[in-house]
Scaffold this active site. Structure first.
Site, PDB file in Angstrom:
ATOM      1  N   SER A   1       5.874  11.594  13.349  1.00 41.45           N
ATOM      2  CA  SER A   1       6.341  12.977  13.449  1.00 41.45           C
ATOM      3  C   SER A   1       6.827  13.543  12.111  1.00 41.45           C
ATOM      4  CB  SER A   1       7.490  13.021  14.472  1.00 41.45           C
ATOM      5  OG  SER A   1       7.599  14.313  15.000  1.00 41.45           O
TER       6      SER A   1
ATOM      7  N   CYS B   1       2.567  19.552   6.878  1.00 41.58           N
ATOM      8  CA  CYS B   1       2.431  20.885   6.279  1.00 41.58           C
ATOM      9  C   CYS B   1       3.430  21.093   5.132  1.00 41.58           C
ATOM     10  CB  CYS B   1       2.633  21.961   7.343  1.00 41.58           C
ATOM     11  SG  CYS B   1       1.666  21.634   8.823  1.00 41.58           S
TER      12      CYS B   1
HETATM   13  P1  FAD Z   1      -2.148  13.811  12.287  1.00 43.15           P
HETATM   14  O1  FAD Z   1      -0.961  14.692  12.283  1.00 43.15           O
HETATM   15  O2  FAD Z   1      -2.896  13.600  11.008  1.00 43.15           O
HETATM   16  O3  FAD Z   1      -1.713  12.422  12.878  1.00 43.15           O
HETATM   17  C1  FAD Z   1      -2.616  11.390  13.066  1.00 43.15           C
HETATM   18  C2  FAD Z   1      -1.927  10.077  12.825  1.00 43.15           C
HETATM   19  O4  FAD Z   1      -2.704   9.070  13.453  1.00 43.15           O
HETATM   20  C3  FAD Z   1      -1.860   9.704  11.352  1.00 43.15           C
HETATM   21  O5  FAD Z   1      -0.527   9.578  10.917  1.00 43.15           O
HETATM   22  C4  FAD Z   1      -2.624   8.392  11.253  1.00 43.15           C
HETATM   23  O6  FAD Z   1      -1.975   7.447  10.407  1.00 43.15           O
HETATM   24  C5  FAD Z   1      -2.602   7.893  12.683  1.00 43.15           C
HETATM   25  N1  FAD Z   1      -3.754   7.031  13.003  1.00 43.15           N
HETATM   26  C6  FAD Z   1      -5.066   7.285  12.790  1.00 43.15           C
HETATM   27  N2  FAD Z   1      -5.822   6.284  13.243  1.00 43.15           N
HETATM   28  C7  FAD Z   1      -4.967   5.367  13.757  1.00 43.15           C
HETATM   29  C8  FAD Z   1      -5.147   4.110  14.374  1.00 43.15           C
HETATM   30  N3  FAD Z   1      -6.360   3.590  14.547  1.00 43.15           N
HETATM   31  N4  FAD Z   1      -4.055   3.439  14.767  1.00 43.15           N
HETATM   32  C9  FAD Z   1      -2.817   3.954  14.603  1.00 43.15           C
HETATM   33  N5  FAD Z   1      -2.589   5.143  14.029  1.00 43.15           N
HETATM   34  C10 FAD Z   1      -3.653   5.846  13.618  1.00 43.15           C
HETATM   35  N6  FAD Z   1      -1.767  22.850   9.646  1.00 43.15           N
HETATM   36  C11 FAD Z   1      -1.264  24.075   9.886  1.00 43.15           C
HETATM   37  O7  FAD Z   1      -1.457  24.592  10.985  1.00 43.15           O
HETATM   38  N7  FAD Z   1      -0.525  24.732   8.948  1.00 43.15           N
HETATM   39  C12 FAD Z   1      -0.280  24.187   7.722  1.00 43.15           C
HETATM   40  O8  FAD Z   1       0.415  24.797   6.886  1.00 43.15           O
HETATM   41  C13 FAD Z   1      -0.811  22.920   7.435  1.00 43.15           C
HETATM   42  N8  FAD Z   1      -0.614  22.337   6.228  1.00 43.15           N
HETATM   43  C14 FAD Z   1      -1.098  21.084   5.998  1.00 43.15           C
HETATM   44  C15 FAD Z   1      -0.869  20.492   4.763  1.00 43.15           C
HETATM   45  C16 FAD Z   1      -1.330  19.213   4.504  1.00 43.15           C
HETATM   46  C17 FAD Z   1      -1.098  18.591   3.165  1.00 43.15           C
HETATM   47  C18 FAD Z   1      -2.036  18.499   5.513  1.00 43.15           C
HETATM   48  C19 FAD Z   1      -2.534  17.116   5.270  1.00 43.15           C
HETATM   49  C20 FAD Z   1      -2.285  19.083   6.738  1.00 43.15           C
HETATM   50  C21 FAD Z   1      -1.819  20.378   6.984  1.00 43.15           C
HETATM   51  N9  FAD Z   1      -2.063  21.006   8.217  1.00 43.15           N
HETATM   52  C22 FAD Z   1      -1.558  22.264   8.453  1.00 43.15           C
HETATM   53  C23 FAD Z   1      -2.876  20.353   9.258  1.00 43.15           C
HETATM   54  C24 FAD Z   1      -2.002  19.688  10.307  1.00 43.15           C
HETATM   55  O9  FAD Z   1      -1.087  18.865   9.683  1.00 43.15           O
HETATM   56  C25 FAD Z   1      -2.911  18.901  11.237  1.00 43.15           C
HETATM   57  O10 FAD Z   1      -3.793  19.799  11.860  1.00 43.15           O
HETATM   58  C26 FAD Z   1      -2.135  18.149  12.313  1.00 43.15           C
HETATM   59  O11 FAD Z   1      -1.216  17.281  11.736  1.00 43.15           O
HETATM   60  C27 FAD Z   1      -3.115  17.363  13.184  1.00 43.15           C
HETATM   61  O12 FAD Z   1      -2.418  16.574  14.096  1.00 43.15           O
HETATM   62  P2  FAD Z   1      -3.065  15.213  14.634  1.00 43.15           P
HETATM   63  O13 FAD Z   1      -2.068  14.621  15.557  1.00 43.15           O
HETATM   64  O14 FAD Z   1      -4.432  15.467  15.104  1.00 43.15           O
HETATM   65  O15 FAD Z   1      -3.235  14.318  13.330  1.00 43.15           O
END
Ligand code: FAD
Length: 557
Positions: free
Chosen positions: A41, A45
């Site tokens: 968590s 961003c």
């Molecule tokens: P994530 O938040 O990436 O979480 C996925 C997690 O799963 C990761 O921590 C990874 O380590 C873990 N994981 C993957 N595979 C495995 C596995 N096999 N076993 C265990 N763990 C695993 N979005 C916006 O809307 N506004 C913004 O301003 C914005 N700014 C951003 C800036 C940056 C630098 C980045 C990188 C992203 C930004 N985003 C922004 C995008 C936003 O952060 C993502 O869309 C969002 O976090 C996606 O959520 P998620 O749960 O799909 O993936």
């Protein structure tokens, strides 16, 4: 005994949201989250701003900790735990404890995948040289900060001019580095249409960022002084003490692929409207899934935090037997850098054309973010897209220094409610002089569209001006006209139009232009009443000159 055992892969945006929502809906479920990285968590961003030193303490990036999840939600968060495989028959996953270097299995009743998307890192020569970074996690941002603080770099190349690339450009400049941004597309912010992206490019140039558009990086080479040479397709080379790669992300689908789950046409995990994969006991959310675009109906990968969190909630609801459905994505997004804000929602002209949708009209306007008489008004450059045949709203994009995101948010909700330009015309929005105007930019956009749909006037697109054989009428004041006009255009100021109307050709279509399109609209109404065929150059010379910053080409040429 637990009502069900739910395992979640990925403990950040989608996964953590899903876990917390599950607990709120089911006090008896056993919920375990597996996260490969050291933190759950965290604020992805916020990472660029930690690199830039705007956010000082790393701890501020940690929105919630495993202890908090345990205490508040009775959710067990296992960090440094990578899920290696899924056995769908046995309903188990294999997990690797990255600290102990041990593997074990866990069984599930329901499994949620939220593994996110990884930054693209092509196999370019020299890609693994020290000083080349991508940014996804807290450790990534820490590495870049350490590099800045220990190596004292003076120059940086950012590869990619999308959201993360430009946020990084700003933050590196904030750290005192000279920044060059290299982008393969011919514009910055590739998801936007070029008329709005042009303002972002202007701002970057004004703030001293070197912008290389229409050229791609091909290789990195070490220099004798320890810095890097960044080589491009067109043969250019840029010196850099630090490189940030921000050329997009790829959904992490390996687990799902290996488990035989259906993968969609855009390479994301295919899910239904409740985030259920092709296996009814496995759910997937966030950057790893592909979703339907709410406006175009196309499958898309939309790596944004808002959709990831909403999808996490939908999956939790569905697991707990609720009938909640994900409505699809609109791609509502905002980005700020060097004092400018660019934001968008719904379809762009590009995405409409890509989806084969031709029944649309775009209007451009450049109103102040609040009334002009109150000090400090800033222009908002706004593009609104609607269905030409009935005025249904399709999308909007805007750029400006103030008030941009508020207008896009209003239109975003209007699009989700399937509103029309007529609804925007009638929208009742906040107004006092320091906040807006009685006719808000959103109302204005609606009025222009509604007037056009009603047939009160016709718009002339700037793209067609070059090839148009129409009579070009400029209705600005002579002083404005002599300061710069489209070659071949004839100047009759609006105030003289009625008495000089005989100077206009009855046999030709007349394209009317002014600064931003407003006086031209008044002129079009006058001309129509005199039986002349007139069209208003949409967005006026402001939009046209944004597209031709080095001088307007001669129409017909
Ligand atoms: P994530 O938040 O990436 O979480 C996925 C997690 O799963 C990761 O921590 C990874 O380590 C873990 N994981 C993957 N595979 C495995 C596995 N096999 N076993 C265990 N763990 C695993 N979005 C916006 O809307 N506004 C913004 O301003 C914005 N700014 C951003 C800036 C940056 C630098 C980045 C990188 C992203 C930004 N985003 C922004 C995008 C936003 O952060 C993502 O869309 C969002 O976090 C996606 O959520 P998620 O749960 O799909 O993936």
């Amino acid at each position: 005994m637990a009502s069900k055992r739910v395992l979640i892969v990925g403990g950040v945006a989608g996964g953590a949201t899903c876990a917390a929502r599950l607990r709120r809906l089911d006090e008896d479920a056993e919920i375990l989250v597996f996260e490969r990285g050291p933190y759950v968590s965290f604020a992805n961003c916020g990472l660029p701003y930690y690199v830039g030193g705007v956010i000082h303490e790393e701890a501020k990036l940690l929105v919630a900790t495993p202890n908090l999840f345990l205490d508040w939600f009775e959710v067990e968060m296992r960090t440094r735990s990578e899920v290696l495989s899924i056995d769908r028959q046995a309903q188990t996953i294999t997990v690797r404890d990255l600290d102990r270097e041990e593997e074990y299995t866990e069984s599930y009743d329901q499994l949620v995948l939220s593994p996110g998307a990884a930054p693209i890192r092509p196999l370019w020569p020299g890609i693994d040289l020290p000083g080349i970074f991508t940014l996804r996690s807290v450790p990534d941002s820490r590495q870049i900060r350490n590099w800045i603080e220990t190596r004292n770099p003076r120059t940086a190349v950012v590869v990619g001019a999308g959201f993360i690339g430009l946020e990084m450009a700003e933050n590196l400049a904030h750290r005192g580095l000279n920044v060059t941004v290299v982008e393969l597309a011919n514009q910055v912010m590739p998801p936007f249409d070029p008329e709005i992206a042009a303002y972002a490019a202007q701002q970057l140039a004004a703030k001293g960022v070197t912008l290389i558009l229409g050229d791609g990086v091909t290789a990195f080479e070490p220099s004798s002084d320890g810095s890097l040479q960044v080589r491009t397709q067109k043969g250019a080379a840029f010196g850099a003490d630090l490189v940030v790669l921000a050329i997009g992300v790829r959904p992490e689908t390996q687990l799902a692929r290996n488990a035989g789950l259906e993968i969609g046409e855009r390479g994301g995990i295919r899910v239904d409207s409740q985030m259920r994969t092709s296996d009814p006991r496995i759910w997937a959310v966030g950057d790893a899934v592909e979703v339907r675009n709410y406006v175009t109906g196309q499958w898309e990968l939309v790596p944004l935090a808002g959709p990831a969190q909403r999808q996490g909630r939908v999956a939790a609801d569905a697991i707990c037997g609720r009938d909640t459905k994900f409505r699809g994505v609109q791609g509502t997004a905002v980005c700020g850098f060097f004092g400018i804000t660019v934001a968008m929602t719904g379809a762009t002209e590009k995405s409409l054309r890509c989806a084969g949708i031709e029944d649309f009209q775009g209007v451009y306007l450049h109103p102040g973010h609040h009334v002009g008489y109150y000090p400090g008004a800033h222009v908002i450059h706004l593009k609104l897209l609607y269905r030409k045949s009935d005025g249904l709203l399709l999308g909007a994009q805007a750029a400006g220094e103030r008030g941009v995101e508020r207008r896009i948010d209003v239109i975003a909700q209007a699009i989700q409610r399937q509103s029309t330009v007529f609804d925007l015309e009638e929208a009742e929005l906040c107004y006092a002089p320091q906040f807006g105007s009685a006719k808000d930019p959103v109302n204005f956009a609606g009025m222009i569209g509604a007037n056009a749909v009603r047939g009160d006037f016709e718009l002339a697109p700037w793209e067609e001006l070059r090839s148009s054989s129409a009579f070009l009428l400029d209705v600005r004041e002579p002083k404005e006209f002599s300061a710069g006009a489209i070659p071949g255009s004839v100047n009759i100021p609006l105030g003289q139009l009625r008495r000089r109307i005989k100077e206009l050709p009855a046999s030709k279509e007349i394209w009317v232009m002014c600064g931003v399109g407003q006086r031209a609209y008044y002129a079009c109404r006058i001309l129509a009443r005199h039986g002349l065929r007139a069209r208003d150059l949409s967005g006026g010379l402001q939009t046209y000159s944004a597209m031709y910053p080095h001088g307007a080409p001669k129409p017909g040429g």
